[in-house]
Design a protein around this motif. Structure first.
Motif, PDB file in Angstrom:
ATOM      1  N   GLU A  90      12.938  15.833  -8.160  1.00 51.63           N
ATOM      2  CA  GLU A  90      14.017  16.029  -9.124  1.00 51.63           C
ATOM      3  C   GLU A  90      13.805  15.061 -10.282  1.00 51.63           C
ATOM      4  O   GLU A  90      13.740  13.843 -10.084  1.00 51.63           O
ATOM      5  CB  GLU A  90      15.380  15.748  -8.470  1.00 51.63           C
ATOM      6  N   GLY A  91      13.695  15.588 -11.480  1.00 54.80           N
ATOM      7  CA  GLY A  91      13.565  14.747 -12.660  1.00 54.80           C
ATOM      8  C   GLY A  91      14.899  14.546 -13.343  1.00 54.80           C
ATOM      9  O   GLY A  91      15.947  14.532 -12.706  1.00 54.80           O
ATOM     10  N   GLY A  92      14.848  14.389 -14.652  1.00 57.96           N
ATOM     11  CA  GLY A  92      16.061  14.189 -15.428  1.00 57.96           C
ATOM     12  C   GLY A  92      16.699  15.512 -15.813  1.00 57.96           C
ATOM     13  O   GLY A  92      16.814  16.417 -14.986  1.00 57.96           O
ATOM     14  N   ILE A  93      17.088  15.633 -17.078  1.00 58.40           N
ATOM     15  CA  ILE A  93      17.751  16.851 -17.563  1.00 58.40           C
ATOM     16  C   ILE A  93      17.067  17.317 -18.843  1.00 58.40           C
ATOM     17  O   ILE A  93      16.349  16.571 -19.494  1.00 58.40           O
ATOM     18  CB  ILE A  93      19.254  16.626 -17.841  1.00 58.40           C
ATOM     19  N   TRP A  94      17.332  18.574 -19.183  1.00 53.94           N
ATOM     20  CA  TRP A  94      16.848  19.092 -20.452  1.00 53.94           C
ATOM     21  C   TRP A  94      17.805  20.148 -20.989  1.00 53.94           C
ATOM     22  O   TRP A  94      18.365  20.933 -20.231  1.00 53.94           O
ATOM     23  CB  TRP A  94      15.443  19.698 -20.331  1.00 53.94           C
ATOM     24  N   HIS A  95      18.004  20.131 -22.311  1.00 59.75           N
ATOM     25  CA  HIS A  95      18.829  21.124 -22.996  1.00 59.75           C
ATOM     26  C   HIS A  95      17.905  22.226 -23.491  1.00 59.75           C
ATOM     27  O   HIS A  95      17.296  22.125 -24.551  1.00 59.75           O
ATOM     28  CB  HIS A  95      19.563  20.460 -24.170  1.00 59.75           C
ATOM     29  N   TRP A  96      17.778  23.283 -22.702  1.00 62.14           N
ATOM     30  CA  TRP A  96      16.886  24.397 -23.014  1.00 62.14           C
ATOM     31  C   TRP A  96      17.561  25.334 -24.001  1.00 62.14           C
ATOM     32  O   TRP A  96      18.722  25.718 -23.817  1.00 62.14           O
ATOM     33  CB  TRP A  96      16.529  25.144 -21.727  1.00 62.14           C
ATOM     34  N   ASP A  97      16.834  25.715 -25.074  1.00 66.95           N
ATOM     35  CA  ASP A  97      17.425  26.565 -26.105  1.00 66.95           C
ATOM     36  C   ASP A  97      16.681  27.886 -26.276  1.00 66.95           C
ATOM     37  O   ASP A  97      16.829  28.560 -27.297  1.00 66.95           O
ATOM     38  CB  ASP A  97      17.501  25.828 -27.446  1.00 66.95           C
ATOM     39  N   GLY A  98      15.927  28.272 -25.262  1.00 62.17           N
ATOM     40  CA  GLY A  98      15.313  29.592 -25.272  1.00 62.17           C
ATOM     41  C   GLY A  98      16.185  30.588 -24.522  1.00 62.17           C
ATOM     42  O   GLY A  98      17.416  30.460 -24.484  1.00 62.17           O
ATOM     43  N   ASP A  99      15.558  31.604 -23.907  1.00 62.83           N
ATOM     44  CA  ASP A  99      16.319  32.557 -23.099  1.00 62.83           C
ATOM     45  C   ASP A  99      16.976  31.824 -21.929  1.00 62.83           C
ATOM     46  O   ASP A  99      16.392  30.923 -21.342  1.00 62.83           O
ATOM     47  CB  ASP A  99      15.389  33.658 -22.567  1.00 62.83           C
ATOM     48  N   GLU A 100      18.198  32.245 -21.596  1.00 58.47           N
ATOM     49  CA  GLU A 100      19.000  31.586 -20.558  1.00 58.47           C
ATOM     50  C   GLU A 100      19.265  30.121 -20.937  1.00 58.47           C
ATOM     51  O   GLU A 100      19.100  29.196 -20.146  1.00 58.47           O
ATOM     52  CB  GLU A 100      18.325  31.689 -19.185  1.00 58.47           C
ATOM     53  N   ALA A 101      19.673  29.920 -22.167  1.00 54.68           N
ATOM     54  CA  ALA A 101      19.890  28.572 -22.720  1.00 54.68           C
ATOM     55  C   ALA A 101      20.971  27.820 -21.954  1.00 54.68           C
ATOM     56  O   ALA A 101      21.904  28.405 -21.397  1.00 54.68           O
ATOM     57  CB  ALA A 101      20.276  28.677 -24.190  1.00 54.68           C
ATOM     58  N   GLY A 102      20.825  26.511 -21.944  1.00 57.85           N
ATOM     59  CA  GLY A 102      21.825  25.656 -21.309  1.00 57.85           C
ATOM     60  C   GLY A 102      21.200  24.329 -20.898  1.00 57.85           C
ATOM     61  O   GLY A 102      20.029  24.056 -21.159  1.00 57.85           O
ATOM     62  N   VAL A 103      22.018  23.489 -20.256  1.00 55.98           N
ATOM     63  CA  VAL A 103      21.544  22.212 -19.739  1.00 55.98           C
ATOM     64  C   VAL A 103      21.062  22.432 -18.308  1.00 55.98           C
ATOM     65  O   VAL A 103      21.738  23.077 -17.505  1.00 55.98           O
ATOM     66  CB  VAL A 103      22.658  21.153 -19.760  1.00 55.98           C
ATOM     67  N   TYR A 104      19.884  21.887 -17.983  1.00 59.96           N
ATOM     68  CA  TYR A 104      19.302  22.067 -16.656  1.00 59.96           C
ATOM     69  C   TYR A 104      18.802  20.739 -16.104  1.00 59.96           C
ATOM     70  O   TYR A 104      18.365  19.857 -16.850  1.00 59.96           O
ATOM     71  CB  TYR A 104      18.110  23.028 -16.711  1.00 59.96           C
ATOM     72  N   ARG A 105      18.838  20.605 -14.787  1.00 62.43           N
ATOM     73  CA  ARG A 105      18.113  19.550 -14.111  1.00 62.43           C
ATOM     74  C   ARG A 105      16.641  19.954 -14.103  1.00 62.43           C
ATOM     75  O   ARG A 105      16.314  21.128 -13.850  1.00 62.43           O
ATOM     76  CB  ARG A 105      18.637  19.383 -12.675  1.00 62.43           C
ATOM     77  N   ALA A 191      17.160  16.160 -29.211  1.00 60.50           N
ATOM     78  CA  ALA A 191      15.717  15.943 -29.234  1.00 60.50           C
ATOM     79  C   ALA A 191      14.995  17.224 -29.665  1.00 60.50           C
ATOM     80  O   ALA A 191      15.550  18.318 -29.590  1.00 60.50           O
ATOM     81  CB  ALA A 191      15.239  15.511 -27.849  1.00 60.50           C
ATOM     82  N   PRO A 192      13.745  17.107 -30.137  1.00 65.23           N
ATOM     83  CA  PRO A 192      12.998  18.293 -30.576  1.00 65.23           C
ATOM     84  C   PRO A 192      12.870  19.342 -29.479  1.00 65.23           C
ATOM     85  O   PRO A 192      12.730  19.018 -28.302  1.00 65.23           O
ATOM     86  CB  PRO A 192      11.619  17.726 -30.942  1.00 65.23           C
ATOM     87  N   SER A 193      12.889  20.597 -29.890  1.00 69.60           N
ATOM     88  CA  SER A 193      12.868  21.714 -28.956  1.00 69.60           C
ATOM     89  C   SER A 193      11.473  21.988 -28.413  1.00 69.60           C
ATOM     90  O   SER A 193      10.475  21.857 -29.124  1.00 69.60           O
ATOM     91  CB  SER A 193      13.394  22.961 -29.672  1.00 69.60           C
ATOM     92  N   VAL A 194      11.412  22.411 -27.159  1.00 72.44           N
ATOM     93  CA  VAL A 194      10.157  22.884 -26.577  1.00 72.44           C
ATOM     94  C   VAL A 194       9.636  24.074 -27.383  1.00 72.44           C
ATOM     95  O   VAL A 194       8.424  24.277 -27.516  1.00 72.44           O
ATOM     96  CB  VAL A 194      10.359  23.285 -25.105  1.00 72.44           C
ATOM     97  N   LEU A 195      10.539  24.871 -27.939  1.00 73.20           N
ATOM     98  CA  LEU A 195      10.143  26.028 -28.730  1.00 73.20           C
ATOM     99  C   LEU A 195       9.356  25.614 -29.969  1.00 73.20           C
ATOM    100  O   LEU A 195       8.557  26.392 -30.498  1.00 73.20           O
ATOM    101  CB  LEU A 195      11.376  26.831 -29.156  1.00 73.20           C
ATOM    102  N   ASP A 196       9.582  24.390 -30.444  1.00 71.88           N
ATOM    103  CA  ASP A 196       8.858  23.882 -31.613  1.00 71.88           C
ATOM    104  C   ASP A 196       7.513  23.288 -31.248  1.00 71.88           C
ATOM    105  O   ASP A 196       6.516  23.484 -31.958  1.00 71.88           O
ATOM    106  CB  ASP A 196       9.681  22.792 -32.316  1.00 71.88           C
TER     107      ASP A 196
END
Length: 391
Positions: A90-105, A191-196
């Motif tokens: 289990e790592g930290g968290i990430w705010h995903w902004d692609g499909d199924e966007a949201g905050v995830y562990r 923080a910068p997006s993975v999409l970028d």
């Protein structure tokens, strides 16, 4: 004063406008923490005693600022975890902004979801790709980013002691400077997006991570982050920072205080403006002043600033990263947050003009033809000024 993003009564709206007018645009508070002073930041974060100094606001007006010189990490703050080593961790968290966007562990379920969307962060053995952005370059298309600290790094922060309302709000884009926590940790926007970038600058479960310059900073209101986890159904908990929905978290760079999601009396603010602030009593017995509240979704920070910030309000002796003299890249890794200052200088325009033109033309997917036209430069000149892959 901006119009509120949530409905409120006309009488409340008139009261806010009257209060601003009566104070001539100055929001001077009387409480111990409602405005920045010499003793507002924890001693365990300071390199040297904080002080009130003369400063200049971005409007050119002379002012006084609280000056804080802070360490790479406060003495008593535990940080992490960030990137998991394997899919079983289990790592930290990430705010995903692609499909199924949201905050995830950051765990197996999340990483496999990203894999299905074409972002593969692990190998066939379940080992998660990661690199130390301070000392390494990525070798895979998608890698989780973490960094080691540099114990020699310090940051200097200037916060107006007597906040002044600006004529217009300042929007806070990716990695924009937001403020400083009472714990002495700098605060930055999303923080910068993975999409970028293709890479994921993992946050720990209190919403912070280490900059490429080797120092820790927040990307969330850490003192009220569990509210976000509960609201968004995230199986995570901030254990390293005491949670209090009414507590003050820090100061924005315009000098106005930042609080949790609730008013001092435990009620939910119903008159917040579009930046997430309002005029109210931040502490028992204090006079009503303007201050910000955190949101219940991530990132739970102000989306804009209503006040005027000080010139040269953030600097660091770090070798790279935000605020460094030779800053490049960013927490998103190579090709991450654009260095608007450098690009703007090459084009002969103001950084704010460039950033606004990028936003107007579509943000991360900006139409460079539209950006060039708005700035009055050629597309060739704009492309030449932009960083290429790996820069």
């Amino acid at each position: 004063m901006m119009f509120p993003s949530q409905p409120r009564s006309q009488s409340a709206r008139n009261c806010s406008i009257f209060t601003l007018g009566a104070l001539g645009g100055m929001m001077v508070a009387t409480g111990a923490f409602a405005h920045a002073g010499e003793h507002s930041v924890a001693d365990g974060a300071l390199v040297s005693p904080s002080e009130i100094v003369d400063c200049t606001l971005e409007t050119g007006a002379a002012a006084e600022c609280a000056r804080y010189v802070v360490k790479y990490l406060p003495d008593d703050l535990e940080i992490g975890p960030f990137c998991p080593a394997t899919l079983a961790d289990e790592g930290g968290i990430w705010h995903w902004d692609g499909d199924e966007a949201g905050v995830y562990r950051i765990n197996e379920d999340f990483l496999r979801m990203l894999d299905e969307q074409g972002y593969t962060f692990f190998n066939d053995d379940g080992e998660v790709y990661s690199f130390d952005i301070r000392t390494e370059q990525p070798v895979e298309t998608n890698e989780c980013i973490q960094a080691t600290v540099d114990t020699d790094v310090e940051m200097t922060v200037l916060i107006p002691a007597n906040p002044v309302m600006a004529e217009e709000k300042t929007d806070l884009g990716t990695v924009a400077q937001v403020g400083i926590g009472l714990d002495g940790v700098p605060i930055f926007a999303d923080a910068p997006s993975v999409l970028d970038t293709g890479h994921m600058p993992a946050l720990d479960t209190c919403g912070g991570h280490i900059d490429p310059g080797g120092w820790y900073h927040w990307h969330a209101t850490a003192t009220d982050l569990n509210t976000v986890f509960e609201n968004e159904g995230v199986a995570a908990e901030c254990l390293n920072v005491e949670q209090d929905q009414t507590a003050q978290f820090g100061y924005a760079f315009d000098g106005f205080a930042m609080y949790g999601t609730l008013n001092q009396d435990g009620s939910v603010p119903d008159d917040l403006d579009e930046c997430g602030g309002h005029i109210g009593r931040p502490e028992q017995g204090e006079e009503p002043v303007y201050h910000y509240h955190s949101g219940t979704t991530f990132p739970n920070l102000p989306t804009c600033l209503v006040g005027v910030v000080a010139q040269d309000n953030f600097s660091t002796n770090a070798a790279g990263g935000i605020g460094a003299a030779n800053a490049g890249g960013g927490p998103g890794g190579p090709g991450g947050a654009p260095d608007f200052d450098a690009i703007a200088e090459a084009l002969g325009v103001e950084p704010a003009q460039l950033e606004q033109a990028m936003q107007d033309a579509g943000g991360r997917n900006a139409d460079l033809n539209a950006v060039a036209e708005q700035l009055g430069v050629s597309v060739d000149a704009l492309q030449a000024a932009m960083p290429g892959p790996g820069q």
